[in-house]
Design a protein around this motif. Structure first.
Motif, PDB file in Angstrom:
ATOM      1  N   LEU A  94      17.962   3.188  -8.073  1.00 16.24           N
ATOM      2  CA  LEU A  94      18.189   2.808  -6.684  1.00 16.24           C
ATOM      3  C   LEU A  94      19.492   3.379  -6.128  1.00 16.24           C
ATOM      4  CD1 LEU A  94      17.008  -0.915  -6.516  1.00 16.24           C
ATOM      5  CD2 LEU A  94      15.786   1.116  -5.746  1.00 16.24           C
ATOM      6  N   GLU A  95      20.362   3.841  -7.004  1.00 15.75           N
ATOM      7  CA  GLU A  95      21.622   4.458  -6.570  1.00 15.75           C
ATOM      8  C   GLU A  95      21.516   5.968  -6.417  1.00 15.75           C
ATOM      9  OE1 GLU A  95      24.390   2.834  -5.656  1.00 15.75           O
ATOM     10  OE2 GLU A  95      23.204   1.007  -5.947  1.00 15.75           O
ATOM     11  N   MET A  96      20.362   6.541  -6.718  1.00 19.00           N
ATOM     12  CA  MET A  96      20.202   7.995  -6.626  1.00 19.00           C
ATOM     13  C   MET A  96      20.122   8.439  -5.172  1.00 19.00           C
ATOM     14  SD  MET A  96      17.449   8.605  -9.733  1.00 19.00           S
ATOM     15  CE  MET A  96      17.888   8.219 -11.430  1.00 19.00           C
ATOM     16  N   PRO A  97      20.442   9.695  -4.892  1.00 21.57           N
ATOM     17  CA  PRO A  97      20.390  10.192  -3.510  1.00 21.57           C
ATOM     18  C   PRO A  97      19.009  10.005  -2.895  1.00 21.57           C
ATOM     19  CG  PRO A  97      21.390  11.823  -4.968  1.00 21.57           C
ATOM     20  CD  PRO A  97      20.856  10.744  -5.846  1.00 21.57           C
ATOM     21  N   GLY A 152      14.038   2.396  -2.130  1.00 16.99           N
ATOM     22  CA  GLY A 152      13.122   1.353  -2.538  1.00 16.99           C
ATOM     23  C   GLY A 152      12.298   1.726  -3.750  1.00 16.99           C
ATOM     24  N   ILE A 153      11.335   0.860  -4.050  1.00 17.20           N
ATOM     25  CA  ILE A 153      10.411   1.038  -5.171  1.00 17.20           C
ATOM     26  C   ILE A 153       9.077   1.546  -4.636  1.00 17.20           C
ATOM     27  CG2 ILE A 153       8.999  -0.239  -6.841  1.00 17.20           C
ATOM     28  CD1 ILE A 153      11.402  -1.919  -7.490  1.00 17.20           C
ATOM     29  N   GLY A 154       8.477   2.459  -5.362  1.00 13.57           N
ATOM     30  CA  GLY A 154       7.206   3.044  -4.967  1.00 13.57           C
ATOM     31  C   GLY A 154       6.023   2.163  -5.332  1.00 13.57           C
ATOM     32  N   GLU A 155       4.846   2.741  -5.277  1.00 13.08           N
ATOM     33  CA  GLU A 155       3.614   1.975  -5.427  1.00 13.08           C
ATOM     34  C   GLU A 155       3.579   1.176  -6.734  1.00 13.08           C
ATOM     35  OE1 GLU A 155       0.149   4.744  -6.274  1.00 13.08           O
ATOM     36  OE2 GLU A 155       1.549   6.109  -5.298  1.00 13.08           O
ATOM     37  N   MET A 156       3.272  -0.108  -6.598  1.00 12.05           N
ATOM     38  CA  MET A 156       3.336  -1.057  -7.712  1.00 12.05           C
ATOM     39  C   MET A 156       2.022  -1.055  -8.494  1.00 12.05           C
ATOM     40  SD  MET A 156       6.312  -2.542  -7.896  1.00 12.05           S
ATOM     41  CE  MET A 156       5.923  -4.027  -8.811  1.00 12.05           C
ATOM     42  N   GLN A 157       1.797   0.020  -9.224  1.00 15.63           N
ATOM     43  CA  GLN A 157       0.549   0.135  -9.969  1.00 15.63           C
ATOM     44  C   GLN A 157       0.535  -0.726 -11.226  1.00 15.63           C
ATOM     45  OE1 GLN A 157      -1.382   4.267  -9.442  1.00 15.63           O
ATOM     46  NE2 GLN A 157       0.754   4.689  -9.840  1.00 15.63           N
ATOM     47  N   THR A 175      11.293  -6.164  -8.460  1.00 19.40           N
ATOM     48  CA  THR A 175      11.102  -6.309  -7.019  1.00 19.40           C
ATOM     49  C   THR A 175      12.070  -7.315  -6.418  1.00 19.40           C
ATOM     50  OG1 THR A 175       9.301  -7.913  -7.358  1.00 19.40           O
ATOM     51  CG2 THR A 175       8.702  -5.595  -7.124  1.00 19.40           C
ATOM     52  N   VAL A 176      12.394  -8.377  -7.147  1.00 22.55           N
ATOM     53  CA  VAL A 176      13.392  -9.337  -6.650  1.00 22.55           C
ATOM     54  C   VAL A 176      14.738  -8.651  -6.505  1.00 22.55           C
ATOM     55  CG1 VAL A 176      14.702 -11.410  -7.252  1.00 22.55           C
ATOM     56  CG2 VAL A 176      12.215 -11.401  -7.463  1.00 22.55           C
ATOM     57  N   PHE A 177      15.114  -7.856  -7.493  1.00 24.97           N
ATOM     58  CA  PHE A 177      16.386  -7.126  -7.432  1.00 24.97           C
ATOM     59  C   PHE A 177      16.402  -6.167  -6.240  1.00 24.97           C
ATOM     60  CE2 PHE A 177      19.007  -3.445  -8.374  1.00 24.97           C
ATOM     61  CZ  PHE A 177      20.197  -4.013  -8.810  1.00 24.97           C
ATOM     62  N   THR A 178      15.297  -5.440  -6.056  1.00 23.31           N
ATOM     63  CA  THR A 178      15.225  -4.440  -4.992  1.00 23.31           C
ATOM     64  C   THR A 178      15.261  -5.080  -3.622  1.00 23.31           C
ATOM     65  OG1 THR A 178      13.967  -2.972  -6.449  1.00 23.31           O
ATOM     66  CG2 THR A 178      13.823  -2.543  -4.079  1.00 23.31           C
ATOM     67  N   ARG A 179      14.505  -6.155  -3.434  1.00 23.07           N
ATOM     68  CA  ARG A 179      14.496  -6.831  -2.139  1.00 23.07           C
ATOM     69  C   ARG A 179      15.863  -7.466  -1.839  1.00 23.07           C
ATOM     70  NH1 ARG A 179       9.863  -6.726   1.139  1.00 23.07           N
ATOM     71  NH2 ARG A 179      11.287  -8.053   2.302  1.00 23.07           N
ATOM     72  N   ALA A 180      16.517  -7.994  -2.867  1.00 23.13           N
ATOM     73  CA  ALA A 180      17.849  -8.574  -2.671  1.00 23.13           C
ATOM     74  C   ALA A 180      18.854  -7.516  -2.239  1.00 23.13           C
ATOM     75  CB  ALA A 180      18.315  -9.257  -3.952  1.00 23.13           C
ATOM     76  N   ALA A 181      18.597  -6.270  -2.630  1.00 22.46           N
ATOM     77  CA  ALA A 181      19.470  -5.158  -2.240  1.00 22.46           C
ATOM     78  C   ALA A 181      19.119  -4.614  -0.860  1.00 22.46           C
ATOM     79  CB  ALA A 181      19.384  -4.047  -3.280  1.00 22.46           C
ATOM     80  N   GLY A 182      18.162  -5.251  -0.170  1.00 24.61           N
ATOM     81  CA  GLY A 182      17.776  -4.825   1.174  1.00 24.61           C
ATOM     82  C   GLY A 182      16.894  -3.604   1.193  1.00 24.61           C
ATOM     83  N   LYS A 183      16.211  -3.325   0.087  1.00 28.84           N
ATOM     84  CA  LYS A 183      15.349  -2.147   0.007  1.00 28.84           C
ATOM     85  C   LYS A 183      13.878  -2.558   0.009  1.00 28.84           C
ATOM     86  CE  LYS A 183      18.981   0.486  -2.348  1.00 28.84           C
ATOM     87  NZ  LYS A 183      19.239   1.463  -1.297  1.00 28.84           N
ATOM     88  N   SER A 206       4.860  -8.116  -6.055  1.00 31.42           N
ATOM     89  CA  SER A 206       5.441  -6.904  -5.484  1.00 31.42           C
ATOM     90  C   SER A 206       6.544  -7.184  -4.476  1.00 31.42           C
ATOM     91  CB  SER A 206       4.342  -6.061  -4.828  1.00 31.42           C
ATOM     92  OG  SER A 206       3.367  -5.693  -5.781  1.00 31.42           O
ATOM     93  N   GLY A 207       6.773  -8.464  -4.163  1.00 36.21           N
ATOM     94  CA  GLY A 207       7.907  -8.771  -3.294  1.00 36.21           C
ATOM     95  C   GLY A 207       7.533  -9.365  -1.961  1.00 36.21           C
ATOM     96  N   THR A 208       6.270  -9.674  -1.752  1.00 35.23           N
ATOM     97  CA  THR A 208       5.690 -10.363  -0.593  1.00 35.23           C
ATOM     98  C   THR A 208       5.515  -9.501   0.650  1.00 35.23           C
ATOM     99  OG1 THR A 208       7.689 -11.328   0.418  1.00 35.23           O
ATOM    100  CG2 THR A 208       6.671 -12.561  -1.407  1.00 35.23           C
ATOM    101  N   ASP A 209       6.458  -8.648   0.996  1.00 32.53           N
ATOM    102  CA  ASP A 209       6.309  -7.757   2.146  1.00 32.53           C
ATOM    103  C   ASP A 209       6.043  -6.358   1.618  1.00 32.53           C
ATOM    104  OD1 ASP A 209       6.850  -9.646   4.262  1.00 32.53           O
ATOM    105  OD2 ASP A 209       8.919  -9.656   3.552  1.00 32.53           O
ATOM    106  N   ILE A 210       4.779  -5.952   1.631  1.00 29.75           N
ATOM    107  CA  ILE A 210       4.415  -4.698   0.963  1.00 29.75           C
ATOM    108  C   ILE A 210       3.475  -3.870   1.832  1.00 29.75           C
ATOM    109  CG2 ILE A 210       4.656  -5.743  -1.330  1.00 29.75           C
ATOM    110  CD1 ILE A 210       1.506  -5.675  -1.452  1.00 29.75           C
TER     111      ILE A 210
END
Length: 611
Positions: A173-176, A180-185, A208-216, A237-241
């Motif tokens: 998530l820190e890469m250029p 966010g996270i891609g498709e949750m297969q 997904t909890v970590f990613t959503r908490a980071a605003g992504k 997947s984080g509820t808003d997908i």
């Protein structure tokens, strides 16, 4: 694209105020004589538009903003609309690096896109994702990268090159360009995951909890899910997908009611818009949750038909009003992706513009602007995009020894056998469950070319267990020879299909020798080779024009010499191993019933002697 620093943004906005309020500051460009496609209000009307630096200053009568150095751009009735957005795509599917894809895409009006590099992630892990993200950061278009949170997606039925878990997500998530996270297969089959691999659910939720908490943002992947399974997927997947795997009106209806953004896919070999759009045309659902995307594009399709402009064109042709179709490729995805500065024409927004000449329904893009700068005109770039080459370490991803004929044989008794085959569905990544009868010669099941039942195998290429799974494939109409390739979703082992074992062995061994690519063999003769040295997925040694010509040549050989009867044969073949898309698929572990993730026997009758 990197985020604008607050200090620079404040300075830029103060300058826009000066242009509007001061008698000494003026716009850099004023577009006159055109029609604004206002995706906010849903209108088309005559108006001027002023640009200063990277931003739109205002719309309307811009006479007061014209100074001695202001460039006047006469549009002669052309339409001005926001730059188009591809809400979900994979650079790797075009077999081009990101630079060469942009060389084809940008002149067609796609100024922003969401890239999901899970193909290279399956082969090279987080390090491969980082290499692609670095390239994307150099591009003139606005690339938003979504990283995988788990690889392989279904560990019990497939083998990848490098495993990825939630432990890798903070770094990625820190890469250029990553937002966010891609498709949750990994939670694409909720019942199976819950019953058999509960740790997958736990790991997905952690990511997904970590990613959503980071605003992504998190993209979903809910192919053919309903009721409890769909709800479980949404929650994990984080509820808003989003979901780009929706293939039926019934799926779209339930998903929209749950708040899922439907990314209606119109790629080279997967076309679902006309089915999904029915929730609006027949049921009148609010279309704000409907977006357009391509997912997977071939380079010759980009060259011959365009990118998102062609998807919008098809959507209009399906009976959707032009403004609404354009909203589905501008403001709708921008709202979903949380891109407040693009996708609309309004004061202070980035001046990413498409100028469309002629009838709007034809979507003939005349000019493309990014940040107020002309980047393409009449399908030609107006800026320099330097070629890009990946480091050498990505060029040795095939780590297995050559195979023999015995490795690909399905042994059984009798003179004939009833078998299971993976059935191709053209223009879908779904497949059919096919049963057929084949002959048996010297204890080995053969292809039934007359009934379009081909031999198929998936060869593990990473040296992790060296396994090979053999089966049958239906639906290509191939009459001769064999095709092998390292593009084989999701884990990209070597997939091969053919009419005979000898040609299949030669094709696979040539793929191994060249370290990845597409190979065709007929009667022992090597008749077509396309090296893909970068992770066995991408050729960064040919430019866009050379690559499109090569793919067209390979496709023609497959159709004329081998008798293949479907368009995009290499992409269609690649999806027959996609273990997250129903119904049956062939992976390195065997013939998979995707709905239960059970490994099925290939031979139905008589009992198979050697699986």
């Amino acid at each position: 694209m990197t985020q604008v620093e607050p200090q620079k943004l404040a300075k830029d906005r103060r300058h826009l105020i000066d242009v509007l309020m001061s008698r000494d500051a003026f716009a850099d460009k004023v577009f006159r004589g055109g029609k604004i496609v206002n995706v906010i209000s849903g209108e088309i009307y005559e108006s001027e538009l002023a640009v200063s630096g990277e931003y739109i200053v205002r719309l309307g009568d811009c006479t007061s903003l014209v100074g001695p150095k202001t460039e006047i751009i006469e549009l002669d009735g052309a339409h001005v609309m926001p730059g188009l957005i591809d809400a979900h795509m994979h650079f790797e599917s075009a077999m081009l690096n990101c630079t060469e894809f942009t060389r084809l895409s940008l002149p067609t009006g796609t100024t922003s896109l969401v890239s999901d590099p899970h193909e290279i992630a399956n082969v090279l892990g987080p390090d491969g994702v980082e290499e692609m993200a670095k390239e994307c950061a150099l591009l003139p278009n606005r690339v938003h990268t979504r990283v995988p949170c788990r690889v392989p997606d279904v560990p019990l039925v497939e083998t990848c090159g490098v495993d990825i878990t939630s432990a890798d997500v903070p770094r990625m998530l820190e890469m250029p360009t990553v937002d966010g996270i891609g498709e949750m297969q990994s939670v694409g089959a909720p019942r199976f995951a819950y019953d058999n691999t509960p740790e997958v659910f736990d790991d997905a939720i952690k990511s997904t909890v970590f990613t959503r908490a980071a605003g992504k943002v998190v993209d979903g992947n809910a192919a053919a899910l309903f009721n409890d399974q769909l709800a479980a997927h949404i929650i994990a997947s984080g509820t808003d997908i989003s979901c780009h795997e929706t293939t039926s009106k019934e799926e779209a209806l339930e998903k929209i009611r749950y708040g899922v953004r439907i990314l209606m896919r119109e790629g080279s070999t997967q076309r679902n818009m006309q089915e999904c759009i029915r929730v609006y045309t027949e049921d009148g659902l609010d279309p704000r949750h409907l977006c357009l995307c391509t997912d997977d594009m071939l380079p010759d399709d980009l060259r011959d038909h365009g990118h998102m402009n062609d998807v919008v064109r098809r959507t209009i042709a399906a009976g959707i009003k032009p403004v609404l179709a354009i909203q589905m490729a501008t403001i709708n995805p921008a709202t979903w992706i949380n891109l407040p500065d693009v996708g609309v024409l309004a004061p202070g927004k980035l001046a990413d513009l498409c100028i469309v000449k002629g009838e709007l329904a034809e979507m003939k893009v005349h000019q493309v602007y990014i940040g107020g700068k002309l980047v393409a005109e009449d399908n030609k770039l107006k800026i320099e995009i330097p070629p890009y080459r990946y480091p050498d370490w990505v060029r040795s991803s095939v780590k297995r020894s050559p195979i023999s004929k015995d490795d690909l044989e399905i042994k059984t008794a009798g003179s004939s056998a009833k078998v299971r085959a993976v059935g191709l569905i053209p223009d879908q990544n779904l497949s059919r469950a096919v049963e057929a009868t084949v002959s048996v010669k010297d204890g080995v099941a053969q292809a039934n070319v007359e009934e379009d039942i081909l031999l198929g195998s998936v060869v593990e290429r990473y040296g992790r267990h060296g396994g090979i799974a053999n089966g049958f494939i239906h639906g290509f109409g191939m009459k001769r020879g064999a095709i092998a390739e390292t593009v084989s979703h999701n884990t990209h082992n070597i997939i091969v299909m053919g009419t005979n074992h000898d040609d299949m062995v030669k094709a696979v061994n040539e793929v191994i020798r060249i370290q990845g690519g597409i190979v065709m063999v007929d009667d022992g003769e090597l008749i077509g080779t396309l090296p893909l040295p970068v992770a066995g997925l991408i050729n960064d040694e040919l430019n866009a024009a050379e690559m499109t010509a090569k793919v067209s040549e390979m496709t023609k050989i497959a159709q004329t010499r081998l008798g293949v009867q479907v368009h995009g044969p290499f992409m269609h073949l690649a999806f027959l191993s996609l273990s997250t898309s129903p119904v049956w698929k062939l992976t390195d572990r065997g013939l998979v019933n995707v709905e239960t993730l059970e490994i099925l026997p290939v031979i139905i009758e008589p009992a198979m002697a050697n699986a």
